[in-house]
Design an enzyme around this catalytic site. Structure first.
Site, mmCIF file in Angstrom:
data_model
loop_
_atom_site.group_PDB
_atom_site.id
_atom_site.type_symbol
_atom_site.label_atom_id
_atom_site.label_comp_id
_atom_site.label_asym_id
_atom_site.label_seq_id
_atom_site.Cartn_x
_atom_site.Cartn_y
_atom_site.Cartn_z
ATOM 1 N N VAL A 118 -4.098 48.526 -9.619
ATOM 2 C CA VAL A 118 -3.845 47.131 -9.245
ATOM 3 C C VAL A 118 -2.612 46.550 -9.927
ATOM 4 O O VAL A 118 -2.128 45.487 -9.536
ATOM 5 C CB VAL A 118 -5.066 46.227 -9.530
ATOM 6 C CG1 VAL A 118 -6.291 46.719 -8.787
ATOM 7 C CG2 VAL A 118 -5.347 46.110 -11.028
ATOM 8 N N ASN A 120 -11.888 41.966 -8.100
ATOM 9 C CA ASN A 120 -12.869 42.216 -9.150
ATOM 10 C C ASN A 120 -12.306 43.047 -10.303
ATOM 11 O O ASN A 120 -12.810 42.969 -11.421
ATOM 12 C CB ASN A 120 -14.080 42.939 -8.554
ATOM 13 C CG ASN A 120 -15.000 43.498 -9.609
ATOM 14 O OD1 ASN A 120 -15.722 42.767 -10.285
ATOM 15 N ND2 ASN A 120 -14.962 44.825 -9.786
ATOM 16 N N SER A 134 -14.887 35.363 -15.610
ATOM 17 C CA SER A 134 -15.888 35.586 -16.649
ATOM 18 C C SER A 134 -16.198 34.253 -17.314
ATOM 19 O O SER A 134 -15.365 33.339 -17.303
ATOM 20 C CB SER A 134 -15.349 36.563 -17.696
ATOM 21 O OG SER A 134 -16.156 36.582 -18.853
ATOM 22 N N TYR A 144 -8.394 38.815 -23.364
ATOM 23 C CA TYR A 144 -9.388 38.785 -22.283
ATOM 24 C C TYR A 144 -9.763 37.348 -21.944
ATOM 25 O O TYR A 144 -9.769 36.949 -20.777
ATOM 26 C CB TYR A 144 -10.625 39.575 -22.698
ATOM 27 C CG TYR A 144 -11.674 39.655 -21.622
ATOM 28 C CD1 TYR A 144 -11.457 40.391 -20.463
ATOM 29 C CD2 TYR A 144 -12.900 38.992 -21.774
ATOM 30 C CE1 TYR A 144 -12.430 40.465 -19.471
ATOM 31 C CE2 TYR A 144 -13.865 39.060 -20.788
ATOM 32 C CZ TYR A 144 -13.630 39.794 -19.643
ATOM 33 O OH TYR A 144 -14.590 39.857 -18.658
ATOM 34 N N ALA A 145 -10.070 36.542 -22.965
ATOM 35 C CA ALA A 145 -10.409 35.139 -22.732
ATOM 36 C C ALA A 145 -9.249 34.414 -22.062
ATOM 37 O O ALA A 145 -9.440 33.628 -21.128
ATOM 38 C CB ALA A 145 -10.775 34.461 -24.046
ATOM 39 N N LYS A 147 -8.712 35.634 -18.303
ATOM 40 C CA LYS A 147 -9.713 35.120 -17.369
ATOM 41 C C LYS A 147 -9.507 33.626 -17.115
ATOM 42 O O LYS A 147 -9.722 33.149 -15.996
ATOM 43 C CB LYS A 147 -11.121 35.395 -17.899
ATOM 44 C CG LYS A 147 -11.523 36.871 -17.846
ATOM 45 C CD LYS A 147 -11.351 37.461 -16.456
ATOM 46 C CE LYS A 147 -11.950 38.854 -16.343
ATOM 47 N NZ LYS A 147 -11.732 39.455 -15.003
#
Length: 254
Positions: A65, A90, A145, A159-160, A163
């Protein structure tokens, strides 16, 4: 409420396990012409096998991706006949990283997570938009998330942040693509034991930590990948035709 996707072309990214597999299989059961992609060849093969076991079929492709040209080529293949109805972004995750102090995070650690979680959703949406615009119809559903709405249980800063960025992208694209009848929504899952990474995370909490996590959920249980798939099916259905730019927390209640 009878939801069906007969005759509709559906792309699901990150379909080799967990949420992506459950989402792809659910669309296939409901009549969708599903194109499932991932970089995990063996996982994709298992998704394909499970589709056959449930009496359906789907097409699987190896797609990175983060490779814009590969994404464009895949979307064009799936959209042959100039039809693409549903895109589910996803693909994502922590890519094997664990929580560490801020000062230990390398530039590559930071950007790798953004490339998969944000760039991938952008590239796929960008490639899908012309096909959807041409028919004045489309459904884009991004999987973020709870970490994008608050603090990540993983402790991973990138990651936080990624998202949260994906949620911002969802809202922006909803306004841009709305005039063409294209809705863009977001599902924000809570903690679900859905893949090897979340299994390791679960084990790391120990018995006491696991108990605390469950007790902090209003419904006092962990969710499943099928719970996440159900929310995606709703956003992709005719029943969500006047819903766009929204984030649905599927987390058992916080």
């Amino acid at each position: 409420m009878n939801i069906r996707f007969d005759g509709q072309t559906v792309i699901v990214t990150g379909a080799a396990h967990g949420f992506g597999r459950a989402i792809a299989l659910a669309f296939a059961r409901l009549g969708g012409n599903v194109w499932a992609c991932d970089v995990n060849r063996s996982g994709l093969a298992l998704t394909e096998q499970q589709a056959l076991e449930q009496g359906t079929a789907l097409k699987v492709r190896m797609v990175d991706v983060t490779d814009r040209e590969m994404v464009r080529t895949f979307v064009q293949e799936a959209g042959t006949g100039e039809r693409l109805d549903v895109l589910v972004n996803n693909a994502g995750g922590v890519l094997g990283q664990v929580g560490r102090p801020l000062e230990e995070i390398s530039e590559e650690d930071w950007h790798t997570i953004f490339r998969v979680n944000v760039d991938g959703a952008f590239y796929f949406s960008q490639a899908a938009a012309p096909l959807m615009k041409a028919r004045h119809f489309g459904r884009i559903v991004n999987i973020s998330s709870g970490a994008g709405l608050g603090v990540s249980l993983t402790g991973i800063q990138a990651y936080a942040s990624a998202k949260a960025a994906q949620i911002g992208l969802t809202r922006q694209l909803a306004h841009e693509l709305g005039p063409w009848g294209i809705t863009v929504n977001n599902v924000a899952p809570g903690f679900v034991r859905s893949n090897p990474t979340t299994e390791r995370q679960w084990e790391s909490y120990g018995e006491a930590g696991q108990r605390r996590l469950v007790e902090n959920i209003a419904l006092k249980r962990l969710g499943t990948s099928d719970d996440i798939a159900a929310a995606v099916l709703f956003f992709a259905s005719e029943y969500a035709g006047w819903i766009t730019g929204q984030v649905l927390g599927v987390d058992g209640g916080k």
